[in-house]
Design a protein around this motif. Structure first.
Motif, PDB file in Angstrom:
ATOM      1  N   TYR A  11       1.568  -2.840  -5.335  1.00 42.73           N
ATOM      2  CA  TYR A  11       0.538  -2.293  -4.446  1.00 42.73           C
ATOM      3  C   TYR A  11       1.109  -2.050  -3.050  1.00 42.73           C
ATOM      4  O   TYR A  11       0.920  -0.971  -2.464  1.00 42.73           O
ATOM      5  CB  TYR A  11      -0.645  -3.260  -4.375  1.00 42.73           C
ATOM      6  CG  TYR A  11      -1.615  -2.978  -3.261  1.00 42.73           C
ATOM      7  CD1 TYR A  11      -2.531  -1.935  -3.346  1.00 42.73           C
ATOM      8  CD2 TYR A  11      -1.596  -3.761  -2.102  1.00 42.73           C
ATOM      9  CE1 TYR A  11      -3.416  -1.669  -2.310  1.00 42.73           C
ATOM     10  CE2 TYR A  11      -2.475  -3.501  -1.067  1.00 42.73           C
ATOM     11  CZ  TYR A  11      -3.383  -2.456  -1.169  1.00 42.73           C
ATOM     12  OH  TYR A  11      -4.245  -2.200  -0.137  1.00 42.73           O
ATOM     13  N   ARG A  15       1.533   1.650  -1.475  1.00 46.82           N
ATOM     14  CA  ARG A  15       0.750   1.922  -0.267  1.00 46.82           C
ATOM     15  C   ARG A  15       1.660   2.321   0.886  1.00 46.82           C
ATOM     16  O   ARG A  15       1.371   3.272   1.628  1.00 46.82           O
ATOM     17  CB  ARG A  15      -0.067   0.681   0.096  1.00 46.82           C
ATOM     18  CG  ARG A  15      -1.125   0.896   1.185  1.00 46.82           C
ATOM     19  CD  ARG A  15      -2.023  -0.333   1.226  1.00 46.82           C
ATOM     20  NE  ARG A  15      -3.093  -0.210   2.217  1.00 46.82           N
ATOM     21  CZ  ARG A  15      -2.988  -0.602   3.464  1.00 46.82           C
ATOM     22  NH1 ARG A  15      -1.859  -1.141   3.912  1.00 46.82           N
ATOM     23  NH2 ARG A  15      -4.016  -0.480   4.301  1.00 46.82           N
ATOM     24  N   GLU A  47      -1.951  -1.357 -12.248  1.00 46.81           N
ATOM     25  CA  GLU A  47      -2.965  -2.174 -11.573  1.00 46.81           C
ATOM     26  C   GLU A  47      -3.032  -1.849 -10.084  1.00 46.81           C
ATOM     27  O   GLU A  47      -4.122  -1.786  -9.494  1.00 46.81           O
ATOM     28  CB  GLU A  47      -2.631  -3.660 -11.776  1.00 46.81           C
ATOM     29  CG  GLU A  47      -2.776  -4.107 -13.233  1.00 46.81           C
ATOM     30  CD  GLU A  47      -2.250  -5.516 -13.459  1.00 46.81           C
ATOM     31  OE1 GLU A  47      -1.634  -6.073 -12.514  1.00 46.81           O
ATOM     32  OE2 GLU A  47      -2.435  -6.047 -14.563  1.00 46.81           O
ATOM     33  N   GLY A  50      -4.963   1.222  -9.455  1.00 48.55           N
ATOM     34  CA  GLY A  50      -6.400   0.978  -9.495  1.00 48.55           C
ATOM     35  C   GLY A  50      -6.925   0.507  -8.146  1.00 48.55           C
ATOM     36  O   GLY A  50      -8.003   0.939  -7.707  1.00 48.55           O
ATOM     37  N   ARG A  51      -6.177  -0.359  -7.475  1.00 48.52           N
ATOM     38  CA  ARG A  51      -6.579  -0.811  -6.135  1.00 48.52           C
ATOM     39  C   ARG A  51      -6.574   0.341  -5.141  1.00 48.52           C
ATOM     40  O   ARG A  51      -7.482   0.478  -4.313  1.00 48.52           O
ATOM     41  CB  ARG A  51      -5.631  -1.908  -5.642  1.00 48.52           C
ATOM     42  CG  ARG A  51      -5.774  -3.241  -6.348  1.00 48.52           C
ATOM     43  CD  ARG A  51      -4.862  -4.286  -5.722  1.00 48.52           C
ATOM     44  NE  ARG A  51      -5.207  -4.569  -4.330  1.00 48.52           N
ATOM     45  CZ  ARG A  51      -4.528  -5.405  -3.553  1.00 48.52           C
ATOM     46  NH1 ARG A  51      -3.456  -6.031  -4.043  1.00 48.52           N
ATOM     47  NH2 ARG A  51      -4.891  -5.614  -2.300  1.00 48.52           N
ATOM     48  N   ALA A  53      -7.009   3.431  -5.848  1.00 48.96           N
ATOM     49  CA  ALA A  53      -8.144   4.305  -6.173  1.00 48.96           C
ATOM     50  C   ALA A  53      -9.418   3.780  -5.511  1.00 48.96           C
ATOM     51  O   ALA A  53     -10.235   4.550  -5.003  1.00 48.96           O
ATOM     52  CB  ALA A  53      -8.323   4.402  -7.686  1.00 48.96           C
ATOM     53  N   ASN A  54      -9.588   2.451  -5.505  1.00 49.59           N
ATOM     54  CA  ASN A  54     -10.753   1.846  -4.857  1.00 49.59           C
ATOM     55  C   ASN A  54     -10.748   2.102  -3.350  1.00 49.59           C
ATOM     56  O   ASN A  54     -11.808   2.133  -2.713  1.00 49.59           O
ATOM     57  CB  ASN A  54     -10.793   0.341  -5.122  1.00 49.59           C
ATOM     58  CG  ASN A  54     -11.120   0.023  -6.568  1.00 49.59           C
ATOM     59  OD1 ASN A  54     -11.748   0.821  -7.261  1.00 49.59           O
ATOM     60  ND2 ASN A  54     -10.688  -1.137  -7.032  1.00 49.59           N
ATOM     61  N   GLU A  55      -9.562   2.284  -2.782  1.00 56.20           N
ATOM     62  CA  GLU A  55      -9.436   2.550  -1.352  1.00 56.20           C
ATOM     63  C   GLU A  55      -9.553   4.036  -1.035  1.00 56.20           C
ATOM     64  O   GLU A  55      -9.487   4.442   0.133  1.00 56.20           O
ATOM     65  CB  GLU A  55      -8.095   2.015  -0.833  1.00 56.20           C
ATOM     66  CG  GLU A  55      -7.994   0.500  -0.887  1.00 56.20           C
ATOM     67  CD  GLU A  55      -6.642  -0.009  -0.406  1.00 56.20           C
ATOM     68  OE1 GLU A  55      -5.841   0.809   0.120  1.00 56.20           O
ATOM     69  OE2 GLU A  55      -6.373  -1.208  -0.547  1.00 56.20           O
ATOM     70  N   GLY A  56      -9.672   4.864  -2.070  1.00 56.27           N
ATOM     71  CA  GLY A  56      -9.830   6.299  -1.856  1.00 56.27           C
ATOM     72  C   GLY A  56      -8.542   7.058  -1.650  1.00 56.27           C
ATOM     73  O   GLY A  56      -8.561   8.222  -1.233  1.00 56.27           O
ATOM     74  N   GLU A  59      -6.761   9.138  -7.221  1.00 54.73           N
ATOM     75  CA  GLU A  59      -7.816   9.212  -8.230  1.00 54.73           C
ATOM     76  C   GLU A  59      -7.198   9.022  -9.595  1.00 54.73           C
ATOM     77  O   GLU A  59      -6.048   9.427  -9.838  1.00 54.73           O
ATOM     78  CB  GLU A  59      -8.568  10.537  -8.143  1.00 54.73           C
ATOM     79  CG  GLU A  59      -7.721  11.786  -8.232  1.00 54.73           C
ATOM     80  CD  GLU A  59      -8.567  13.034  -8.024  1.00 54.73           C
ATOM     81  OE1 GLU A  59      -9.786  12.970  -8.295  1.00 54.73           O
ATOM     82  OE2 GLU A  59      -8.016  14.066  -7.593  1.00 54.73           O
ATOM     83  N   GLN A 162      -7.785   0.736   7.710  1.00 56.00           N
ATOM     84  CA  GLN A 162      -8.077   1.576   6.554  1.00 56.00           C
ATOM     85  C   GLN A 162      -8.261   3.036   6.952  1.00 56.00           C
ATOM     86  O   GLN A 162      -7.758   3.938   6.282  1.00 56.00           O
ATOM     87  CB  GLN A 162      -9.328   1.066   5.821  1.00 56.00           C
ATOM     88  CG  GLN A 162      -9.694   1.863   4.577  1.00 56.00           C
ATOM     89  CD  GLN A 162      -8.597   1.881   3.521  1.00 56.00           C
ATOM     90  OE1 GLN A 162      -7.670   1.079   3.554  1.00 56.00           O
ATOM     91  NE2 GLN A 162      -8.698   2.807   2.580  1.00 56.00           N
TER      92      GLN A 162
END
Length: 256
Positions: A11, A15, A47, A50-51, A53-56, A59, A162
């Motif tokens: 992650y 990021r 995984e 997926g995190r 994606a939750n943060e935008g 996709e 963010q």
């Protein structure tokens, strides 16, 4: 090493690469090759996606996987709107609460930005090299993060960071990095820094507002130019197709 630790590493790696601009919007994130970069399997990378994606930031598309999101004009305006609500207040709070050590840390990032700007000016190129752009963007990001940290408010740090990340992934690519635009950005940051260092919350607030509005306007200009160029290119292709079709018809109808 546990699967959870691998997932955290993946992650953070992904990021950071997104923030650095390594992946253009629309890019598919290949789990296996990305995992090899940090010595983990594809599963932790999946995984991590997926995190994100939750943060935008990405996709998840069935049968394709994770793809870096592409955003339009309205969403970009909304992201900058969030920044304009949060960051000026954070700058004002930092002017009231920052420790001398925190002020020095903010100043160090500003000096790195100035050094990258000077390197660009000395090089004489119209657009920055990849290395200068990377150094400038990292220091730019670091400057804002140091300001948020100087508020002493964890919720502000989380929320403001963010919105900064979203700007890095979707907006900063639309900035033109030349010596003049870099100097302008440094000037805005200098005004924010002076407001904080001189314990002038109102000045820090106003400087942050001006900086964010400048960034949005610059992004929108470049976005509009890119869309206009794309439309012109598509029109040219359509015109070329029409010309080819007419030529074929003329050839077929001409007497043998």
């Amino acid at each position: 090493m546990s699967q959870e630790i691998h997932s955290v590493r993946a992650y953070q790696h992904l990021r950071n690469r997104l923030i650095s601009g390594d992946f253009e919007p629309g890019t598919r994130l290949l789990y296996g090759p990305i995992g090899k970069e940090i010595g983990v399997s594809a599963t932790p990378v999946r995984e991590a996606a997926g995190r994100l994606a939750n943060e935008g930031l990405v996709e998840l598309i069935p049968q394709i996987g994770a793809v870096v999101r592409t955003i339009g004009r309205e969403e970009l305006i909304e992201i900058y709107g969030v920044r304009e609500v949060i960051e000026p207040g954070a700058s004002a709070m930092a002017a009231r609460k920052a420790t001398p050590e925190q002020i020095a840390a903010i100043g160090e990032e500003l000096e790195k930005m100035k050094a990258a700007t000077q390197a660009q000016q000395d090089g004489g190129a119209e657009v920055t090299t990849k290395e200068i752009k990377r150094d400038f963007d990292r220091a730019d990001y670091g400057f804002h993060i140091r300001v948020f940290e100087a508020t002493g408010n964890k919720a502000i740090v989380h929320t403001a960071t963010q919105s900064q990340v979203l700007t890095r992934v979707f907006g900063i690519r639309k900035h033109i990095h030349d010596a003049e635009s870099m100097r302008l950005t440094c000037g805005h940051h200098q005004d924010i820094f002076d407001g904080i260092a001189n314990r002038q919350p109102e000045a820090a607030f106003a400087a942050a507002v001006e900086h964010i509005q400048y960034g949005l306007n610059h992004c929108l200009i470049v976005m509009d130019q890119a869309e206009a160029a794309k439309a012109a290119e598509e029109a040219e292709k359509e015109a070329a197709k029409g010309g080819d079709s007419k030529k074929e018809v003329d050839e077929e109808s001409s007497p043998s």
